[in-house]
Design an enzyme around this catalytic site. Structure first.
Site, PDB file in Angstrom:
ATOM      1  N   SER A 125       0.820  -1.210   0.000  1.00 35.35           N
ATOM      2  CA  SER A 125       0.000   0.000   0.000  1.00 35.35           C
ATOM      3  C   SER A 125       0.851   1.255   0.000  1.00 35.35           C
ATOM      4  O   SER A 125       1.987   1.265   0.510  1.00 35.35           O
ATOM      5  CB  SER A 125      -0.902  -0.006   1.233  1.00 35.35           C
ATOM      6  OG  SER A 125      -1.513   1.250   1.451  1.00 35.35           O
ATOM      7  N   TYR A 153      -1.092   0.111  10.004  1.00 37.50           N
ATOM      8  CA  TYR A 153      -1.321  -0.565   8.714  1.00 37.50           C
ATOM      9  C   TYR A 153      -0.095  -0.430   7.804  1.00 37.50           C
ATOM     10  O   TYR A 153       0.379  -1.411   7.228  1.00 37.50           O
ATOM     11  CB  TYR A 153      -2.546   0.035   8.051  1.00 37.50           C
ATOM     12  CG  TYR A 153      -2.879  -0.516   6.689  1.00 37.50           C
ATOM     13  CD1 TYR A 153      -3.408  -1.794   6.553  1.00 37.50           C
ATOM     14  CD2 TYR A 153      -2.702   0.255   5.538  1.00 37.50           C
ATOM     15  CE1 TYR A 153      -3.732  -2.301   5.297  1.00 37.50           C
ATOM     16  CE2 TYR A 153      -3.027  -0.240   4.284  1.00 37.50           C
ATOM     17  CZ  TYR A 153      -3.539  -1.518   4.167  1.00 37.50           C
ATOM     18  OH  TYR A 153      -3.857  -2.004   2.926  1.00 37.50           O
ATOM     19  N   LYS A 157       2.349  -3.452   6.455  1.00 41.73           N
ATOM     20  CA  LYS A 157       2.567  -3.693   5.033  1.00 41.73           C
ATOM     21  C   LYS A 157       4.053  -3.606   4.678  1.00 41.73           C
ATOM     22  O   LYS A 157       4.561  -4.395   3.873  1.00 41.73           O
ATOM     23  CB  LYS A 157       1.762  -2.690   4.204  1.00 41.73           C
ATOM     24  CG  LYS A 157       0.274  -2.975   4.157  1.00 41.73           C
ATOM     25  CD  LYS A 157      -0.011  -4.275   3.413  1.00 41.73           C
ATOM     26  CE  LYS A 157      -1.495  -4.516   3.218  1.00 41.73           C
ATOM     27  NZ  LYS A 157      -1.778  -5.774   2.488  1.00 41.73           N
TER      28      LYS A 157
END
Length: 324
Positions: A125, A153, A157
């Site tokens: 991402s 997050y 990732k």
């Protein structure tokens, strides 16, 4: 010869669209010539759409990824799309770590145990990049920009990218990490992603329903359409190792826009006044997450492989209307 392909997160929007693309026209994997698709395994917590279940080439495994791994058997390629999205990973740290990090490690260990290393496409991402408060705004991102994630997050990732790179270096997998932009317009219901409003503010007004935009109208955003995102994932799986090149994750091309420009595009495509159903309501929590992400990308590596961004948000809205 026929191929076996696994999609984790296969019941989600991107997973289902990817599955349909593979069923319609199988691709060659890792530079090889295309072969007949023998079996497509969809792994998710929820069942996939009925049309996929009905295809005799599709096998569905419903449940947690880690419990599904022993039953997968040998596979030729894995698209790893499963994960907890940005807002949910920030709200529930343990869930994000368990799913986004532990699940990825478990999948890599499964792949490591296969006789032939599979092609593994990991969906990362743009959230791996962030504006470090001690350094300042990130500015334009290029292929050599150092990731500095500013949320759980993005951290999860980025760790996943490094694991894929090292398992590839060791020859356990043929890994390709692809950094996805925010995908708009997604059909269906809103999810827990901090960027979910970037689909909702288009999708809901087109259905005659009010929607909220929780960030200032001039907030710069990096977007990609579902079609361009799928093009990137499929290309990553199809090229040979030499053409793919660096084990470092590849940034997909992005269209830079703002919510204000998106609303104007909505009115141009769907009719004046359609955007009147958007409520411009500030949410500092969402703004802090989305505002930390970069909005401008220079992506020569992806473009050298033939990938391009959408030219305008008008085109994205038109494509969404055509596909509904």
């Amino acid at each position: 010869m026929s191929t076996r392909i696994v999609i984790t997160g296969g019941a989600g929007f991107l997973g289902a669209v990817l599955a349909r693309r593979l069923l319609a026209a199988p691709i060659g994997l890792g530079g090889a010539a295309p072969e007949e698709l023998g079996e497509l395994v969809l792994v998710d917590l929820f069942p996939p759409p009925a049309d996929l279940v009905a295809d005799p080439r599709v096998r569905v495994i419903t449940g947690d990824l880690t419990t599904a791994l022993p039953g997968l058997g040998p596979v030729d390629a894995i698209f790893h799309l499963a994960g907890v999205v940005s807002g949910a990973a920030e709200a529930d740290f343990d869930l994000g770590m368990r799913t986004n990090l532990d699940g990825t490690r478990a999948l890599l260990e499964y792949a490591r145990g296969l006789e032939t290393p599979p092609v593994l496409v990991f969906s990362s991402s743009l959230a791996v990049f962030g504006s470090d408060p001690a350094i300042g705004p990130i500015g334009e991102v290029d292929d050599t920009t150092l990731p500095r994630p500013q949320g759980s997050y993005g951290v999860q990732k980025f760790i996943g990218e490094q694991l894929v790179a090292d398992y590839s270096r060791k020859g356990f997998v043929r890994g390709r990490s692809v950094r996805l932009m925010t995908v708009s317009v997604r059909p269906g219901k809103p999810n827990a992603a901090a960027s979910s409003f970037l689909s909702g503010m288009i999708r809901e007004p087109l259905a005659g329903v009010r929607a909220a935009c929780p960030v200032p109208p001039d907030t710069a955003i990096a977007l990609s359409s579902p079609r361009k995102t799928l093009d990137g994932l499929l290309l990553a799986a199809s090229v040979d190792d030499s053409t793919w090149g660096s084990r470092t994750a590849m940034n997909l091309p992005a269209l830079t826009t703002t919510p204000k420009e998106m609303a104007a595009a909505l009115d141009r495509v769907a009719g004046a006044g359609t955007s009147d159903l958007i409520d411009w309501t500030d949410d500092p929590a969402v703004g802090a997450i989305v505002g930390s992400w970069p909005a401008r990308f220079h992506t020569p590596r992806a473009e050298k492989l033939g990938l391009e961004p959408e030219l305008s948000f008008d085109d994205i809205v038109s494509a969404y209307l055509a596909d509904r």
